[in-house]
Design an enzyme around this catalytic site. Structure first.
Site, PDB file in Angstrom:
ATOM      1  N   ASN A  16      85.600  26.719  96.351  1.00 24.75           N
ATOM      2  CA  ASN A  16      86.529  26.186  97.069  1.00 24.75           C
ATOM      3  C   ASN A  16      87.336  25.306  96.259  1.00 24.75           C
ATOM      4  O   ASN A  16      87.187  25.120  95.156  1.00 24.75           O
ATOM      5  CB  ASN A  16      85.959  25.217  98.023  1.00 24.75           C
ATOM      6  CG  ASN A  16      86.256  24.841  99.517  1.00 24.75           C
ATOM      7  OD1 ASN A  16      87.116  25.781  99.813  1.00 24.75           O
ATOM      8  ND2 ASN A  16      86.758  23.810  99.766  1.00 24.75           N
ATOM      9  N   HIS A  76      84.632  35.298 114.153  1.00 23.25           N
ATOM     10  CA  HIS A  76      85.465  34.624 115.098  1.00 23.25           C
ATOM     11  C   HIS A  76      86.753  35.637 115.592  1.00 23.25           C
ATOM     12  O   HIS A  76      87.771  35.009 116.067  1.00 23.25           O
ATOM     13  CB  HIS A  76      86.326  33.478 114.353  1.00 23.25           C
ATOM     14  CG  HIS A  76      85.424  32.164 114.137  1.00 23.25           C
ATOM     15  ND1 HIS A  76      85.861  31.341 113.472  1.00 23.25           N
ATOM     16  CD2 HIS A  76      84.338  31.880 114.649  1.00 23.25           C
ATOM     17  CE1 HIS A  76      84.817  30.164 113.180  1.00 23.25           C
ATOM     18  NE2 HIS A  76      83.893  30.850 113.910  1.00 23.25           N
TER      19      HIS A  76
HETATM   20  P1  OAD Z   1      89.724  24.978 107.002  1.00 24.11           P
HETATM   21  O1  OAD Z   1      91.276  24.715 107.326  1.00 24.11           O
HETATM   22  O2  OAD Z   1      88.888  24.054 107.963  1.00 24.11           O
HETATM   23  O3  OAD Z   1      89.297  24.868 105.629  1.00 24.11           O
HETATM   24  C1  OAD Z   1      90.019  25.509 104.566  1.00 24.11           C
HETATM   25  C2  OAD Z   1      89.251  25.299 103.244  1.00 24.11           C
HETATM   26  O4  OAD Z   1      89.792  25.986 102.373  1.00 24.11           O
HETATM   27  C3  OAD Z   1      89.478  23.863 102.794  1.00 24.11           C
HETATM   28  O5  OAD Z   1      88.201  23.251 102.323  1.00 24.11           O
HETATM   29  C4  OAD Z   1      90.269  23.862 101.675  1.00 24.11           C
HETATM   30  O6  OAD Z   1      89.974  22.912 100.737  1.00 24.11           O
HETATM   31  C5  OAD Z   1      90.205  25.179 101.032  1.00 24.11           C
HETATM   32  N1  OAD Z   1      91.249  25.757 100.556  1.00 24.11           N
HETATM   33  C6  OAD Z   1      92.585  25.439 100.680  1.00 24.11           C
HETATM   34  N2  OAD Z   1      93.384  26.477  99.838  1.00 24.11           N
HETATM   35  C7  OAD Z   1      92.485  27.005  98.896  1.00 24.11           C
HETATM   36  C8  OAD Z   1      92.724  27.971  97.971  1.00 24.11           C
HETATM   37  N3  OAD Z   1      94.042  28.325  97.547  1.00 24.11           N
HETATM   38  N4  OAD Z   1      91.702  28.301  97.292  1.00 24.11           N
HETATM   39  C9  OAD Z   1      90.070  28.073  97.745  1.00 24.11           C
HETATM   40  N5  OAD Z   1      90.081  27.275  98.723  1.00 24.11           N
HETATM   41  C10 OAD Z   1      91.035  26.607  99.379  1.00 24.11           C
HETATM   42  O7  OAD Z   1      89.436  26.614 107.324  1.00 24.11           O
HETATM   43  P2  OAD Z   1      88.050  27.109 107.956  1.00 24.11           P
HETATM   44  O8  OAD Z   1      86.925  26.310 107.107  1.00 24.11           O
HETATM   45  O9  OAD Z   1      88.039  28.611 107.771  1.00 24.11           O
HETATM   46  O10 OAD Z   1      87.999  28.817 114.067  1.00 24.11           O
HETATM   47  O11 OAD Z   1      88.012  26.787 109.275  1.00 24.11           O
HETATM   48  C11 OAD Z   1      86.885  27.023 110.141  1.00 24.11           C
HETATM   49  C12 OAD Z   1      87.266  27.605 111.754  1.00 24.11           C
HETATM   50  O12 OAD Z   1      88.086  26.391 112.111  1.00 24.11           O
HETATM   51  C13 OAD Z   1      88.380  28.563 111.475  1.00 24.11           C
HETATM   52  O13 OAD Z   1      87.584  29.947 111.642  1.00 24.11           O
HETATM   53  C14 OAD Z   1      88.856  28.444 113.045  1.00 24.11           C
HETATM   54  C15 OAD Z   1      89.051  27.043 112.813  1.00 24.11           C
HETATM   55  O14 OAD Z   1      89.380  26.136 113.745  1.00 24.11           O
HETATM   56  C16 OAD Z   1      88.450  29.097 115.414  1.00 24.11           C
HETATM   57  O15 OAD Z   1      89.594  29.043 115.556  1.00 24.11           O
HETATM   58  C17 OAD Z   1      87.457  29.253 116.327  1.00 24.11           C
END
Ligand code: OAD
Length: 232
Positions: free
Chosen positions: A200, A107
């Site tokens: 996760n 990204h």
């Molecule tokens: P999300 O915010 O959608 O998900 C974050 C995940 O991390 C969730 O499942 C939480 O449960 C988990 N989480 C939170 N704190 C944590 C911790 N301390 N240890 C382990 N896990 C934890 O973020 P992404 O999946 O990265 O794209 O989002 C994917 C994409 O959506 C991003 O790259 C971005 C966003 O919109 C673009 O901007 C194109």
């Protein structure tokens, strides 16, 4: 020791304990901003100053943050085994600052600029503004962060799919499994015969597609998993 190469996909959850916000958790970025306004080409065309400010804040947070124990553990794993590919959806540079040498930023990267007119890319540390001039084409008003927005094609997909369909183990860490194509990698890896593991805080939207799951804060679960693989 796991047989075959390892592909690791990371998301915002791995950087959460470094103080960088996630997107979809209770106080996540997409609860405060409309992604259509700040993370789409249409949003940039409508109000570029708003978009640049949004990413200026992301860049400032990134510069002020430090890698955590989960980033460091993945760097240790990369050093211990020559066959690990780290793919991240994150635009921060915490994997690199923890010592990872080959990070695939699907990204894009907040610490880089892209000229929306001529495609010139260059490292970028400070604030971005509408008066920035591209050193390549000489235009102002077209500077943007080198990040992938919704509606744009993620980077490095050929390399990623090749690795995902030829690995022995696919691991997703700290990602909600809600954004494609990354959310589909687990199914591609499994169909090609790989073992799959989700690490996760809690079950993601795609949790049931993984063979194994480990839940808890990344700074605890990731170092413990790496210890199991390559020793402490
Ligand atoms: P999300 O915010 O959608 O998900 C974050 C995940 O991390 C969730 O499942 C939480 O449960 C988990 N989480 C939170 N704190 C944590 C911790 N301390 N240890 C382990 N896990 C934890 O973020 P992404 O999946 O990265 O794209 O989002 C994917 C994409 O959506 C991003 O790259 C971005 C966003 O919109 C673009 O901007 C194109």
């Amino acid at each position: 020791m796991t047989e075959g190469p390892i592909v690791i996909l990371t998301g915002a959850g791995i950087s959460a304990e470094s103080g960088l916000g996630t997107f979809r958790d209770a106080d996540g970025l997409w609860t405060k901003y409309r992604l259509e306004d700040v993370a789409t080409p249409e949003g940039y065309a409508k109000d570029p100053a708003l978009v640049l400010d949004f990413y200026n804040a992301r860049r400032e947070n990134c510069v002020g943050a430090s890698p955590n124990a989960a980033h460091s553990a993945l760097a240790r794993l990369e050093r211990a085994r020559g066959d690990v590919l780290l793919v991240t959806q994150n635009i921060d540079d915490l994997h690199e600052r923890a010592g990872c040498t080959d990070v695939v930023h699907m990204h894009g990267e907040i610490m880089a600029a892209l000229c929306a007119r001529c495609g010139n890319r260059r490292p970028w540390e400070g604030r971005m503004c509408l008066t920035d001039v591209c050193p390549e084409c000489g235009m102002d008003g077209r500077n943007r962060p080198d990040v992938v927005w919704f509606g744009e094609m993620p980077y490095h997909l050929d390399r990623i799919y090749s690795a995902v369909t030829n690995c022995g183990l696919f691991v997703a860490i700290g990602t909600s499994g809600s954004v494609y194509p990354a959310a589909g990698f687990v199914s591609e890896a499994a169909a090609a015969g790989a073992e799959t593991l989700e690490i996760n805080l809690e079950p993601s939207e795609t949790a049931s597609r993984f063979d194994r799951q480990i839940y808890g804060p990344a700074t605890e679960t990731v170092p413990a998993w790496v210890d199991q693989l390559v020793g402490g």
